[in-house]
Write an enzyme that holds these catalytic residues in place. Structure first.
Site, PDB file in Angstrom:
ATOM      1  N   ARG A 158       0.828  -1.205   0.000  1.00  0.00           N
ATOM      2  CA  ARG A 158       0.000   0.000   0.000  1.00  0.00           C
ATOM      3  C   ARG A 158       0.864   1.258   0.000  1.00  0.00           C
ATOM      4  O   ARG A 158       0.549   2.253   0.641  1.00  0.00           O
ATOM      5  CB  ARG A 158      -0.968   0.012   1.193  1.00  0.00           C
ATOM      6  CG  ARG A 158      -1.865  -1.193   1.279  1.00  0.00           C
ATOM      7  CD  ARG A 158      -2.811  -1.316   0.094  1.00  0.00           C
ATOM      8  NE  ARG A 158      -3.611  -2.525   0.211  1.00  0.00           N
ATOM      9  CZ  ARG A 158      -3.274  -3.707  -0.309  1.00  0.00           C
ATOM     10  NH1 ARG A 158      -2.141  -3.826  -1.000  1.00  0.00           N
ATOM     11  NH2 ARG A 158      -4.045  -4.759  -0.167  1.00  0.00           N
ATOM     12  N   SER A 226     -11.305  -0.713   3.235  1.00  0.00           N
ATOM     13  CA  SER A 226     -10.471  -1.094   4.380  1.00  0.00           C
ATOM     14  C   SER A 226      -9.843   0.144   4.995  1.00  0.00           C
ATOM     15  O   SER A 226      -9.106   0.870   4.327  1.00  0.00           O
ATOM     16  CB  SER A 226      -9.378  -2.067   3.940  1.00  0.00           C
ATOM     17  OG  SER A 226      -9.950  -3.236   3.401  1.00  0.00           O
ATOM     18  N   GLU A 322      -5.001   2.879   6.418  1.00  0.00           N
ATOM     19  CA  GLU A 322      -4.743   2.782   4.980  1.00  0.00           C
ATOM     20  C   GLU A 322      -5.367   3.963   4.253  1.00  0.00           C
ATOM     21  O   GLU A 322      -4.863   4.423   3.236  1.00  0.00           O
ATOM     22  CB  GLU A 322      -5.325   1.469   4.445  1.00  0.00           C
ATOM     23  CG  GLU A 322      -5.134   1.251   2.966  1.00  0.00           C
ATOM     24  CD  GLU A 322      -5.656  -0.089   2.503  1.00  0.00           C
ATOM     25  OE1 GLU A 322      -6.192  -0.154   1.387  1.00  0.00           O
ATOM     26  OE2 GLU A 322      -5.535  -1.067   3.268  1.00  0.00           O
TER      27      GLU A 322
END
Length: 342
Positions: A158, A226, A322
């Site tokens: 990520r 998420s 995130e």
């Protein structure tokens, strides 16, 4: 909202009623030179699916709507150059319809193609970096475009160069290489039950069904997917946690680390359904924070801090968001955003 402000409600999937000083829709490359003259804070947005506006944005929001897909034969692979404003899931569907598999594990990931390399999007054992050949970006201050090779992009979990030294640049296009010798990736979750003979279409359908069953539709329940990354720990810490919780899911990660399932940690901490104001931890998927009923940015921030702190207390594991957090002048982080509230 101030009378001269523009609503960001259509440009964030959390459904927050934040505002910006100015919003510009980017449809043509020719607009870039004029936009580059803006002197204040600037934020590039695709579909706002991984953003949390923590406060009114005191600058210009550029909404990337550059469109176009060009396909060429690269011998043993298909080369696709895709403009940054294309919808990611629609690209996955396009590839399958034109018999170019490879992206099926990444189906239904919300957002645009331009956002994909920033996060190095990934799901079910596949990341964008597997297929990315190069990224074209526009540097606002120099007025020039730059081509980044996959190695230049410094992809991580990520993560990419576009979160660091190239932060804030506009992703104009992304070039992908999809090998003609397709190999299914079936090692994660419900895909394993499909068997080695699974087709790309079957994988696509299973991924879509799984995501739709677990993840709320932002059009019905505001969310940004998420909210936390899966934390990475040293093997000794993972082994100690497994002694206490044998069912804890663990996965290998780079640099000798072990990745834990953040959603499992949040669930086992008893946080499903926990609410702060109009924000709540989703009942079906603990990794997702939702705007259940007119949540404010403050509600979501305080809920995120509560989840992070509770998991740290119970497991000794630090969760990291995130979701990208945007303050008045640009990128921020959870603790800084919280400090402005106090």
């Amino acid at each position: 909202m101030p009378s001269n402000a523009h609503s960001l409600l259509p440009f964030n999937t959390f459904g927050l009623t934040q505002s910006a000083n100015n919003i510009v829709m980017l449809h043509h490359r020719e607009q870039l030179a004029e936009l580059a003259e803006h002197a204040g804070p600037r934020l590039v947005v695709g579909e706002g699916s991984n953003l949390l506006f923590t406060a009114p944005f005191e600058g210009q929001v550029v909404v990337n709507r550059l469109k176009g897909i060009h396909v060429s034969d690269a011998g043993d692979a298909w080369r696709l150059t895709v403009q940054g404003g294309e919808n990611w899931h629609q690209l996955v569907c396009y590839c399958l319809e034109h018999h170019m598999p490879g992206l099926e594990n990444l189906a239904l990931i919300p957002g645009t193609v331009g956002a994909a390399p920033i996060q190095n999007i990934g799901a079910y054992g596949v990341e964008l970096s597997r297929f990315c050949e190069q990224v074209e970006s526009y540097h606002w201050h120099s007025g020039e475009t730059h081509l980044w090779s996959a190695q230049d992009c410094a992809f991580g979990y990520r993560d990419s160069v576009f979160k660091h030294q190239a932060k804030g640049q506009l992703i104009v296009s992304v070039t992908l290489l999809l090998p003609k010798a397709w190999q299914p990736v079936l090692g994660y979750g419900p895909l394993a039950q499909l068997g080695e003979q699974a087709t790309a279409q079957q994988i696509f359908e299973q991924v879509c069904a799984t995501r739709q069953a677990k993840l709320p539709n932002p059009a019905e329940l505001g969310n940004a997917g998420s909210f936390f990354k899966n934390p990475k720990v040293i093997p000794a810490q993972a082994e100690a946690l497994k002694l206490a919780w044998p069912e804890l899911p663990v996965y290998p990660a780079e640099n000798g680390l072990v990745k834990l399932a953040a959603g499992w940690l949040i669930d086992k901490a008893g946080l499903k359904g926990t609410a702060v104001g109009g924000a709540a931890v989703h009942e079906q998927q603990a990794l997702v924070l939702v705007n259940r009923c007119g949540a404010s940015s403050e509600d979501i921030l305080r809920l995120a801090a509560l989840v992070r702190d509770r998991v740290a207390q119970q497991f000794g594991v630090q969760l990291e968001p995130e979701v990208r957090m945007i303050g008045p002048h640009g990128e921020t982080h959870l603790d800084e955003a919280l400090s402005w509230l106090n």
